[in-house]
Design a protein around this motif. Structure first.
Motif, PDB file in Angstrom:
ATOM      1  N   GLN A 283       0.392  -1.584  -0.213  1.00  0.00           N
ATOM      2  CA  GLN A 283       0.066   0.288   0.039  1.00  0.00           C
ATOM      3  C   GLN A 283       0.890   0.942  -0.290  1.00  0.00           C
ATOM      4  N   ALA A 284       1.727   1.252   0.499  1.00  0.00           N
ATOM      5  CA  ALA A 284       3.286   2.648   1.102  1.00  0.00           C
ATOM      6  C   ALA A 284       3.752   3.055  -0.640  1.00  0.00           C
ATOM      7  N   ASP A 285       3.759   1.310  -0.610  1.00  0.00           N
ATOM      8  CA  ASP A 285       4.499   1.413  -2.041  1.00  0.00           C
ATOM      9  C   ASP A 285       3.720   2.544  -3.378  1.00  0.00           C
ATOM     10  N   TRP A 286       2.421   1.833  -3.274  1.00  0.00           N
ATOM     11  CA  TRP A 286       1.559   2.632  -4.534  1.00  0.00           C
ATOM     12  C   TRP A 286       1.843   3.746  -3.931  1.00  0.00           C
ATOM     13  N   LEU A 287       1.852   4.366  -2.781  1.00  0.00           N
ATOM     14  CA  LEU A 287       1.314   5.631  -2.599  1.00  0.00           C
ATOM     15  C   LEU A 287       2.381   6.279  -3.097  1.00  0.00           C
ATOM     16  N   LEU A 288       3.635   5.582  -3.082  1.00  0.00           N
ATOM     17  CA  LEU A 288       5.062   6.386  -2.841  1.00  0.00           C
ATOM     18  C   LEU A 288       4.776   6.942  -4.964  1.00  0.00           C
ATOM     19  N   ARG A 289       4.490   5.354  -5.657  1.00  0.00           N
ATOM     20  CA  ARG A 289       4.717   5.748  -7.215  1.00  0.00           C
ATOM     21  C   ARG A 289       3.096   6.258  -7.746  1.00  0.00           C
ATOM     22  N   PHE A 290       2.247   6.429  -7.398  1.00  0.00           N
ATOM     23  CA  PHE A 290       1.378   7.057  -7.383  1.00  0.00           C
ATOM     24  C   PHE A 290       0.565   8.311  -6.289  1.00  0.00           C
ATOM     25  N   TYR A 291       0.815   8.332  -5.334  1.00  0.00           N
ATOM     26  CA  TYR A 291      -0.122   9.481  -4.640  1.00  0.00           C
ATOM     27  C   TYR A 291       0.717  10.690  -4.383  1.00  0.00           C
ATOM     28  N   GLN A 292       2.200  10.792  -4.766  1.00  0.00           N
ATOM     29  CA  GLN A 292       2.808  12.338  -4.342  1.00  0.00           C
ATOM     30  C   GLN A 292       3.044  12.197  -3.271  1.00  0.00           C
ATOM     31  N   PHE A 293       3.095  10.880  -3.073  1.00  0.00           N
ATOM     32  CA  PHE A 293       3.990  10.871  -1.426  1.00  0.00           C
ATOM     33  C   PHE A 293       5.534  10.573  -1.253  1.00  0.00           C
ATOM     34  N   THR A 294       6.034  10.752  -0.063  1.00  0.00           N
ATOM     35  CA  THR A 294       7.671  10.241  -0.115  1.00  0.00           C
ATOM     36  C   THR A 294       8.019   9.410   0.834  1.00  0.00           C
ATOM     37  N   ALA A 295       8.956   8.857   0.626  1.00  0.00           N
ATOM     38  CA  ALA A 295       8.691   7.878   2.503  1.00  0.00           C
ATOM     39  C   ALA A 295       9.323   8.481   3.722  1.00  0.00           C
ATOM     40  N   ASP A 296       8.929   9.909   3.700  1.00  0.00           N
ATOM     41  CA  ASP A 296       9.659  10.358   4.997  1.00  0.00           C
ATOM     42  C   ASP A 296       8.573  10.592   5.591  1.00  0.00           C
ATOM     43  N   GLU A 297       7.685  10.862   4.783  1.00  0.00           N
ATOM     44  CA  GLU A 297       6.036  11.973   5.016  1.00  0.00           C
ATOM     45  C   GLU A 297       5.337  10.340   5.300  1.00  0.00           C
ATOM     46  N   ILE A 298       5.601   8.698   5.189  1.00  0.00           N
ATOM     47  CA  ILE A 298       4.736   7.586   5.443  1.00  0.00           C
ATOM     48  C   ILE A 298       4.771   7.208   6.134  1.00  0.00           C
ATOM     49  N   LEU A 299       6.266   7.294   6.219  1.00  0.00           N
ATOM     50  CA  LEU A 299       6.829   7.063   8.487  1.00  0.00           C
ATOM     51  C   LEU A 299       7.513   7.622   8.345  1.00  0.00           C
ATOM     52  N   SER A 300       8.401   7.596   9.899  1.00  0.00           N
ATOM     53  CA  SER A 300       9.015   8.904  10.457  1.00  0.00           C
ATOM     54  C   SER A 300      10.179   8.276  11.474  1.00  0.00           C
ATOM     55  N   ASP A 301      11.718   8.961  11.890  1.00  0.00           N
ATOM     56  CA  ASP A 301      11.873   8.448  12.822  1.00  0.00           C
ATOM     57  C   ASP A 301      11.105   7.965  13.924  1.00  0.00           C
ATOM     58  N   ASP A 302      10.082   8.608  15.106  1.00  0.00           N
ATOM     59  CA  ASP A 302       9.343   8.760  15.807  1.00  0.00           C
ATOM     60  C   ASP A 302       8.089   7.846  15.422  1.00  0.00           C
ATOM     61  N   MET A 303       8.029   6.951  13.950  1.00  0.00           N
ATOM     62  CA  MET A 303       7.158   6.492  13.981  1.00  0.00           C
ATOM     63  C   MET A 303       7.622   5.412  13.054  1.00  0.00           C
ATOM     64  N   PRO A 304       8.764   4.254  13.286  1.00  0.00           N
ATOM     65  CA  PRO A 304       9.630   3.656  11.559  1.00  0.00           C
ATOM     66  C   PRO A 304       8.411   2.526  11.597  1.00  0.00           C
ATOM     67  N   ASP A 305       7.496   2.179  11.759  1.00  0.00           N
ATOM     68  CA  ASP A 305       6.848   1.049  11.334  1.00  0.00           C
ATOM     69  C   ASP A 305       5.640   1.364  11.192  1.00  0.00           C
ATOM     70  N   PHE A 306       4.596   0.504   9.943  1.00  0.00           N
ATOM     71  CA  PHE A 306       3.086   0.456   9.962  1.00  0.00           C
ATOM     72  C   PHE A 306       2.453   0.674  11.330  1.00  0.00           C
ATOM     73  N   ASP A 307       1.571   0.988  11.036  1.00  0.00           N
ATOM     74  CA  ASP A 307       0.282   0.505  12.322  1.00  0.00           C
ATOM     75  C   ASP A 307      -0.643  -0.553  11.338  1.00  0.00           C
ATOM     76  N   LEU A 308      -0.886  -2.420  11.526  1.00  0.00           N
ATOM     77  CA  LEU A 308      -0.969  -3.129  10.963  1.00  0.00           C
ATOM     78  C   LEU A 308      -2.366  -3.245  10.623  1.00  0.00           C
ATOM     79  N   HIS A 309      -3.167  -2.177  11.855  1.00  0.00           N
ATOM     80  CA  HIS A 309      -4.713  -2.656  12.222  1.00  0.00           C
ATOM     81  C   HIS A 309      -5.245  -0.960  11.060  1.00  0.00           C
ATOM     82  N   LEU A 310      -4.197  -0.433   9.899  1.00  0.00           N
ATOM     83  CA  LEU A 310      -4.947   0.623   9.861  1.00  0.00           C
ATOM     84  C   LEU A 310      -3.794   1.204   8.384  1.00  0.00           C
ATOM     85  N   ASP A 311      -4.116   1.608   7.326  1.00  0.00           N
ATOM     86  CA  ASP A 311      -3.629   1.531   6.480  1.00  0.00           C
ATOM     87  C   ASP A 311      -2.646   3.043   6.208  1.00  0.00           C
ATOM     88  N   PRO A 312      -1.247   2.763   5.745  1.00  0.00           N
ATOM     89  CA  PRO A 312      -0.787   3.957   5.928  1.00  0.00           C
ATOM     90  C   PRO A 312      -1.550   5.064   5.606  1.00  0.00           C
TER      91      PRO A 312
END
Length: 418
Positions: A283-312
């Motif tokens: 899902q996050a990869d799709w955001l990178l390629r088609f939704y104009q997100f960057t990796a550092d917007e999706i995840l950060s130093d404070d939150m380095p891993d996905f919330d498995l309960h909710l989409d990115p």
């Protein structure tokens, strides 16, 4: 040909290939040659499903599961006791043509263990591809594996014959490679990737002058990352993917949840593969390629891993209450893409439709918006339809929706409804 012996080899080598998921065939437009057989048009060949919904098939095997490497996570590692087999280039070419003529397959996906050396293995792959193209005049789809550490000259030669090449990184960090695959290095993996990128770029320039110049790896290159075999964070993996898309011009990164079949030093003790984590990465990869997100917007130093309960995408929206709600009739295309429930196609439809007239709330559903998700993040003509809900309540509603339809967030054919 000894078909009994071939059948036994196929059983061994097809089973050994099942953990390689970087096997997609869409995107090739190899021109047919007069008198040839097969077709690699993107509408007719792709892995599992074609763009019009038809199920199609590739012959997916290893050339050999003999391997000089001892990667701890690999079922074909040299120290593991298992049945070994090898098919010659002549056998693979003959099997491919026989299966194609019987309508069993529409193309070939050929990977391999590292036999004797990376260069020796690649030379055998080249011989196989040359037989199919030049002797059998096979026009169908061919996807082969670029072996880490292979000489650039051989990668360039192999690229003349195949539609797609994939060089699997497998582990997302140098520390992970040292721990589980010490015979591989970051440089040995990147070398063939860069050779493919350079070959594609050079051939594209040549084709601007003459369309008769044959394409080089026309369907591009891909790679695979194993998820969960090392302690690397989701952010580390996603930042690597982003870098590969930018600097090596990858067509696609595939993510494969680590299957805990083997035991050995450095391997994690997992009961089951981390499939939900793999899903979040896609899902996050799709955001990178088609939704104009960057990796550092999706995840950060404070939150380095996905919330498995909710989409990115929903997680990002909930973390930025200062951005929402946005007015659907005024928001830029870039901001529309960041609204949960609005996909690429629906964002384009909104931009086109509001040139004619202001949009009403009732009209949004006809444009493909998933209003049960989007209503908490938008206004329409200044009116908010999300009710008197705080961030916690919005999250609860999104979690309920996620539980009902976990694997419907991304519609691969219509542009997505993340």
């Amino acid at each position: 040909m000894d078909w009994d012996g071939i059948q036994e080899k196929l059983q061994i080598l097809s089973d050994a290939a099942k953990y390689d998921v970087s096997c997609s065939s869409s995107g090739s437009r190899r021109a047919n040659q007069k008198g040839g057989i097969g077709n690699a048009a993107c509408s007719g060949i792709c892995h599992t499903w074609s763009s019009d919904g038809r199920c199609v098939s590739l012959l997916k095997i290893l050339m050999t599961n003999y391997c000089i490497y001892d990667c701890a996570y690999c079922v074909n590692r040299c120290s593991r006791e298992t049945k070994r087999a090898m098919l010659t280039p002549e056998e693979i070419a003959d099997i491919t043509i026989q299966f194609y003529r019987r309508n069993y397959i529409e193309g070939l996906f050929l990977s391999s263990g590292v036999y004797q050396s990376p260069d020796t293995t690649t030379e055998l792959l080249i011989r196989t591809a040359r037989l199919l193209r030049d002797v059998y005049h096979f026009n169908g789809y061919i996807h082969m594996k670029g072996i880490p550490g292979t000489d650039e000259r051989l990668i360039r030669e192999l690229g003349q014959y195949v539609d797609r090449l994939s060089v699997n990184i497998e582990l997302p960090s140098s520390a992970g490679l040292r721990l589980l695959a010490p015979q591989k290095t970051k440089q040995s993996i990147l070398l063939p990737m860069r050779a493919v990128r350079a070959g594609i770029a050079e051939r594209q320039e040549e084709r601007k002058k003459s369309r008769k110049v044959p394409a080089f790896v026309p369907a591009g290159q891909t790679t695979q990352l194993i998820i969960g075999a090392t302690p690397d964070s989701d952010r580390t993996i996603l930042r690597l993917s982003e870098s590969l898309y930018r600097h090596v011009s990858l067509k696609r990164v595939y993510y494969s949840a680590y299957v805990p079949m083997l035991h050995g030093p450095g391997l994690p003790e997992l009961r089951t593969p981390p499939l939900l984590r793999e899903h979040r990465l896609y899902q996050a990869d799709w955001l990178l390629r088609f939704y104009q997100f960057t990796a550092d917007e999706i995840l950060s130093d404070d939150m380095p891993d996905f919330d498995l309960h909710l989409d990115p995408k929903a997680c990002w929206a909930l973390r930025h209450p200062e951005v929402f709600p946005i007015e659907i009739n005024r928001a830029s295309y870039h901001m529309l893409l960041r609204v949960p429930g609005i996909g690429v196609q629906s964002a384009r439809r909104i931009c086109a439709a509001r040139r004619q007239a202001w949009l009403s709330y009732d009209s949004l559903r006809r444009l493909g918006i998933v209003l049960k998700r989007a209503k908490y993040f938008i206004t329409c003509r200044g009116r908010y339809y999300g009710g008197h809900t705080g961030q916690g309540e919005i999250r609860r509603h999104l979690l309920q929706d996620e539980g009902r339809s976990r694997y419907e967030e991304v519609d691969l054919f219509s542009g997505g409804t993340i």
